[in-house]
Design a protein around this motif. Structure first.
Motif, PDB file in Angstrom:
ATOM      1  N   GLU A 489      44.557  37.350  29.660  1.00 50.46           N
ATOM      2  CA  GLU A 489      44.564  35.929  29.831  1.00 50.46           C
ATOM      3  C   GLU A 489      46.451  35.686  30.598  1.00 50.46           C
ATOM      4  O   GLU A 489      45.918  34.519  31.458  1.00 50.46           O
ATOM      5  CB  GLU A 489      45.428  34.739  28.582  1.00 50.46           C
ATOM      6  N   ARG A 490      46.860  36.441  31.052  1.00 45.09           N
ATOM      7  CA  ARG A 490      48.374  35.826  31.925  1.00 45.09           C
ATOM      8  C   ARG A 490      47.761  36.013  33.443  1.00 45.09           C
ATOM      9  O   ARG A 490      48.346  36.195  34.174  1.00 45.09           O
ATOM     10  CB  ARG A 490      49.050  37.439  31.228  1.00 45.09           C
ATOM     11  N   ILE A 491      46.861  37.136  33.564  1.00 48.40           N
ATOM     12  CA  ILE A 491      45.656  36.984  35.092  1.00 48.40           C
ATOM     13  C   ILE A 491      46.100  36.659  36.432  1.00 48.40           C
ATOM     14  O   ILE A 491      47.027  36.026  37.189  1.00 48.40           O
ATOM     15  CB  ILE A 491      44.364  37.712  35.674  1.00 48.40           C
ATOM     16  N   PRO A 492      45.723  34.431  36.026  1.00 49.12           N
ATOM     17  CA  PRO A 492      45.500  33.779  36.158  1.00 49.12           C
ATOM     18  C   PRO A 492      47.083  33.367  36.337  1.00 49.12           C
ATOM     19  O   PRO A 492      47.934  32.754  37.606  1.00 49.12           O
ATOM     20  CB  PRO A 492      44.518  32.685  35.919  1.00 49.12           C
ATOM     21  N   GLU A 493      48.040  33.510  35.073  1.00 48.16           N
ATOM     22  CA  GLU A 493      49.819  33.242  35.678  1.00 48.16           C
ATOM     23  C   GLU A 493      50.060  34.119  37.211  1.00 48.16           C
ATOM     24  O   GLU A 493      50.637  33.744  37.620  1.00 48.16           O
ATOM     25  CB  GLU A 493      50.558  33.303  34.953  1.00 48.16           C
ATOM     26  N   ALA A 537      45.962  50.722  37.728  1.00 48.14           N
ATOM     27  CA  ALA A 537      46.214  49.606  38.453  1.00 48.14           C
ATOM     28  C   ALA A 537      44.662  49.044  39.498  1.00 48.14           C
ATOM     29  O   ALA A 537      44.733  47.720  39.519  1.00 48.14           O
ATOM     30  CB  ALA A 537      46.271  50.865  39.300  1.00 48.14           C
ATOM     31  N   GLU A 538      44.274  50.124  39.083  1.00 56.25           N
ATOM     32  CA  GLU A 538      42.773  49.694  40.297  1.00 56.25           C
ATOM     33  C   GLU A 538      41.796  48.351  38.956  1.00 56.25           C
ATOM     34  O   GLU A 538      41.755  47.522  40.550  1.00 56.25           O
ATOM     35  CB  GLU A 538      41.849  50.929  40.337  1.00 56.25           C
ATOM     36  N   TYR A 539      42.476  48.441  37.667  1.00 59.30           N
ATOM     37  CA  TYR A 539      41.522  47.177  37.134  1.00 59.30           C
ATOM     38  C   TYR A 539      42.437  46.015  37.383  1.00 59.30           C
ATOM     39  O   TYR A 539      42.064  44.667  37.411  1.00 59.30           O
ATOM     40  CB  TYR A 539      41.447  47.471  35.366  1.00 59.30           C
ATOM     41  N   VAL A 540      44.232  46.423  37.491  1.00 55.43           N
ATOM     42  CA  VAL A 540      44.695  44.736  37.820  1.00 55.43           C
ATOM     43  C   VAL A 540      44.785  44.589  39.310  1.00 55.43           C
ATOM     44  O   VAL A 540      44.684  43.656  38.690  1.00 55.43           O
ATOM     45  CB  VAL A 540      46.282  44.684  37.542  1.00 55.43           C
ATOM     46  N   LYS A 541      44.372  45.342  40.060  1.00 59.18           N
ATOM     47  CA  LYS A 541      43.901  44.900  42.063  1.00 59.18           C
ATOM     48  C   LYS A 541      43.119  44.479  41.565  1.00 59.18           C
ATOM     49  O   LYS A 541      42.626  42.657  42.283  1.00 59.18           O
ATOM     50  CB  LYS A 541      43.881  46.340  42.360  1.00 59.18           C
ATOM     51  N   GLN A 542      41.312  45.093  40.872  1.00 61.09           N
ATOM     52  CA  GLN A 542      40.460  44.532  40.937  1.00 61.09           C
ATOM     53  C   GLN A 542      40.076  42.929  40.198  1.00 61.09           C
ATOM     54  O   GLN A 542      39.720  41.960  41.228  1.00 61.09           O
ATOM     55  CB  GLN A 542      39.034  45.206  40.539  1.00 61.09           C
ATOM     56  N   ALA A 543      41.137  42.454  39.201  1.00 61.31           N
ATOM     57  CA  ALA A 543      41.354  41.346  38.651  1.00 61.31           C
ATOM     58  C   ALA A 543      41.536  39.900  39.640  1.00 61.31           C
ATOM     59  O   ALA A 543      41.597  39.309  39.626  1.00 61.31           O
ATOM     60  CB  ALA A 543      42.073  40.942  37.037  1.00 61.31           C
ATOM     61  N   LEU A 544      43.275  41.080  40.191  1.00 62.53           N
ATOM     62  CA  LEU A 544      43.648  39.630  40.839  1.00 62.53           C
ATOM     63  C   LEU A 544      42.999  39.550  42.023  1.00 62.53           C
ATOM     64  O   LEU A 544      42.602  38.062  42.893  1.00 62.53           O
ATOM     65  CB  LEU A 544      44.506  40.461  41.532  1.00 62.53           C
ATOM     66  N   ILE A 545      41.969  40.819  43.264  1.00 61.01           N
ATOM     67  CA  ILE A 545      41.329  40.608  43.898  1.00 61.01           C
ATOM     68  C   ILE A 545      40.236  39.148  43.689  1.00 61.01           C
ATOM     69  O   ILE A 545      40.153  37.707  44.351  1.00 61.01           O
ATOM     70  CB  ILE A 545      40.627  41.527  44.097  1.00 61.01           C
ATOM     71  N   GLU A 546      39.215  39.941  42.298  1.00 62.63           N
ATOM     72  CA  GLU A 546      38.566  38.367  41.880  1.00 62.63           C
ATOM     73  C   GLU A 546      38.669  37.286  41.435  1.00 62.63           C
ATOM     74  O   GLU A 546      38.102  35.796  41.416  1.00 62.63           O
ATOM     75  CB  GLU A 546      37.466  38.983  40.765  1.00 62.63           C
ATOM     76  N   ASN A 547      40.216  37.011  41.529  1.00 59.70           N
ATOM     77  CA  ASN A 547      41.208  35.409  41.150  1.00 59.70           C
ATOM     78  C   ASN A 547      41.879  34.448  42.732  1.00 59.70           C
ATOM     79  O   ASN A 547      41.939  33.764  42.431  1.00 59.70           O
ATOM     80  CB  ASN A 547      42.101  35.718  40.186  1.00 59.70           C
ATOM     81  N   GLY A 548      40.590  35.078  44.097  1.00 58.21           N
ATOM     82  CA  GLY A 548      40.637  35.056  45.074  1.00 58.21           C
ATOM     83  C   GLY A 548      42.372  35.406  45.834  1.00 58.21           C
ATOM     84  O   GLY A 548      42.187  35.068  47.169  1.00 58.21           O
ATOM     85  N   LEU A 549      43.036  36.526  45.455  1.00 58.00           N
ATOM     86  CA  LEU A 549      44.178  36.929  46.359  1.00 58.00           C
ATOM     87  C   LEU A 549      43.506  38.344  47.020  1.00 58.00           C
ATOM     88  O   LEU A 549      42.380  39.193  46.552  1.00 58.00           O
ATOM     89  CB  LEU A 549      44.806  37.898  45.170  1.00 58.00           C
TER      90      LEU A 549
END
Length: 597
Positions: A489-493, A537-549
């Motif tokens: 849940e902290r990914i959007p922040e 690290a790749e999982y967090v990177k992919q999660a940030l990309i999926e949120n528009g970055l």
């Protein structure tokens, strides 16, 4: 009136006629003899006077004796018997004056002779075995060191065939001790008690076994100690002998006892319990203090003995070298500890083969084991007992300032005494916080920010967001490479923070690069550590990309277990090692991103 007619005159002094005739006769003598008559009268008076006659003899006697000794020994022969009789009579009457007169001369002479004889004997034995090397001599040297006795005395004790240690002269009738002597090396108890025990044993045997009263106990043996007893008419002589005594010791005892009875017969006969007069028997008793040493030929040390000795010396040398090496290492370790900043050594001790070091340690100081060297610390088995304290050395003051203030790269710090000087550029908010936080730094009393300039507002925003993102930690479950629950849940922040950083970097005409660093705990192999940390690290990177970055903002690094969390403690804290962290960088368009090593 002359002496010749004095008595006659007294007889007839009442007769006038006779008196007149006597006077006439006296005048006639003087007329006929003259001066010769007067000299004859004087000589007659001198001979009749006993006092005068004695004085006359005393005047000429020394010269007469001297002349007689020069001519012949007739006077000596004439006086010999009388002098001997006089001495015997004097000794029988009272031997004490003669003993007192001879004691100052004979006593020291005997003691000096015995001392010199024993010294020569000890010196001779010592010279014979001083340089000898054998198992027996080494044992004797150890005994000498252990007992504090000289080596020569130990050799004498172990090489004696026999030695008469003590002699007791005992009154036969009462059983009381008359005199006692002992050798220098003998260990003596109460002589009176020993005398009483010998008498009691004699009486016990006489009463228990119905022996003749004239018979006596002659010998007792206890291990290597033998007690010989010689009986006389009025006294008995007992000697204690260590070793194997020869047969002729009996002859010496008999002759000694006979001589004592001869010289001290009156004292033995009139003995009433006072043994002081029998001190004079000491010279006779000392004849019984005999000894004989063992004489052996030269013995050659066997090769096996030499081999054992060489082995022992090698081990001894190795042991001594180990002690020396340990001492050198310990002294070296102490020197390093005393010189290391942030360490204050208060006490050191050695206990049961290990070293204990006590003192104070600043939390920023180096590990003491690293100071002395991990290998030396392990060899010395050092136990560290440090209490925390704050060191005010400039080195530690600067480190605390960097930890507390966390200055940006554009800011420089200089410490002068208790003063902190800040120069360069920094966001205004950081400058305001630095002025307050500087008061919390130990050793800093005032802060100088006159050379510090505030940066633009967008730089301030970038600094705040950068610090927030770099302090963010995303945690993972054991063996998992995906986020769950509150961590997901902290990914959007984080997306919002990264967008603000991207916009601020664009305003600063810089390119933003965010490095995503994956970590793992220590379980498993190194390869597994790298694989799972990269997957996180790749999982967090992919999660940030999926949120528009955009993906161009990110790069990933697998740290594995190389950087464990400082807050993790044991198995329960290893969850802090299973994490993902961030690092923010600004680069020019011409620069490339350098991966973290």
């Amino acid at each position: 009136m002359s002496p010749l007619s004095h008595s006659h005159t007294q007889a007839i002094h009442t007769d006038p006629v006779a008196l007149q005739q006597d006077q006439d006769l006296e005048q006639l003598r003087h007329l006929l003899l003259g001066k010769d008559y007067e000299e004859l009268l004087a000589l007659k008076a001198r001979l009749q006077d006993s006092t005068g006659r004695a004085r006359f003899i005393a005047e000429i006697l020394p010269a007469a004796v001297q002349l007689s000794s020069l001519d012949n020994d007739r006077l000596t022969q004439a006086l010999l018997q009388n002098v001997e009789d006089a001495l015997h009579a004097s000794v029988r009457k009272n031997p004490r004056p003669l003993v007192d007169a001879l004691f100052p001369v004979i006593g020291p002479a005997i003691r000096k002779s015995i001392t010199e004889t024993l010294a020569e004997l000890l010196q001779t034995i010592n010279q014979m075995v001083e340089h000898s090397l054998s198992a027996r001599s080494l044992k004797w040297r150890f005994d000498a060191w252990r007992t504090g006795t000289s080596y020569a005395e130990i050799v004498l004790k172990n090489t004696l065939i026999y030695q008469v240690e003590q002699a007791f002269l005992i009154d036969r009738k009462s059983g009381l001790l008359l005199n006692h002597i002992s050798s220098d090396t003998a260990i003596t108890k109460d002589p009176d008690m020993v005398s009483a025990m010998l008498t009691a044993i004699q009486d016990f045997i006489t009463d228990s076994f119905q022996v003749n009263d004239q018979e006596n106990l002659q010998q007792m043996r206890f291990g290597d100690l033998t007690v010989l007893i010689e009986l006389g008419p009025r006294a008995l002589l007992a000697v204690a002998i260590r070793g194997n005594p020869p047969d002729d010791i009996r002859q010496v005892m008999a002759e000694t006892l006979e001589q004592i009875h001869l010289i001290h017969s009156d004292a033995l006969q009139s003995y009433d319990g006072d043994s002081e007069s029998f001190i004079a028997t000491t010279p006779q008793l000392e004849r019984c203090l005999l000894s004989q040493a063992e004489v052996k030929g030269v013995r050659h040390t066997s090769p096996l003995t030499w081999l054992l000795l060489m082995t022992a010396f090698i081990f001894l040398g190795y042991w001594l070298y180990g002690l020396y090496d340990t001492k050198v290492k310990w002294n070296t370790a102490l020197d390093r500890l005393y010189q290391e900043p942030g360490l204050a050594i208060t006490n050191t001790e050695e206990r049961q083969g290990r070293y204990i070091v006590r003192g104070l340690r600043d939390e920023l100081a180096r590990d003491p084991a690293q100071v002395v060297g991990a290998k030396i610390a392990e060899q010395l088995n050092i136990e560290w007992k440090f209490q925390p304290y704050i060191a005010l050395a400039p080195k530690f003051t600067r480190l605390r300032a960097e930890q507390i203030l966390q200055p940006p790269d554009s800011t420089q710090m200089v410490i002068e005494g208790n003063r902190l000087i800040l120069t360069g550029e920094a966001p205004q908010q950081w400058i305001n916080e630095a002025r307050q936080r500087a008061l919390l730094i130990p050793g800093i009393q005032n802060t100088d920010t006159r050379g510090l300039h505030a940066a633009e507002q967008h730089e301030l925003v970038f600094y705040e967001k950068k610090r927030y993102l770099e302090s963010t930690i995303l945690l993972f479950e054991y063996g998992q490479s995906s986020l769950t629950g509150q961590q997901a849940e902290r990914i959007p922040e984080l997306v919002s923070i990264i967008e603000q950083l991207k916009d601020t970097a664009a305003a600063m005409e810089e390119l933003l690069n965010i490095i995503i660093i994956g970590h793992s705990d220590s379980h498993g192999s190194v390869q597994s550590h790298n694989e799972i940390s990269m997957a996180r690290a790749e999982y967090v990177k992919q999660a940030l990309i999926e949120n528009g970055l955009p993906s161009s903002l990110f790069s990933t690094v697998a740290m594995g277990a190389r950087q464990p969390s400082t807050d993790s403690q044991g198995d329960g804290g290893e969850i802090l090692d299973r994490r993902v962290t961030f690092q923010v960088q600004l680069v020019n368009q011409a620069d490339s991103v350098e991966p973290i090593k």
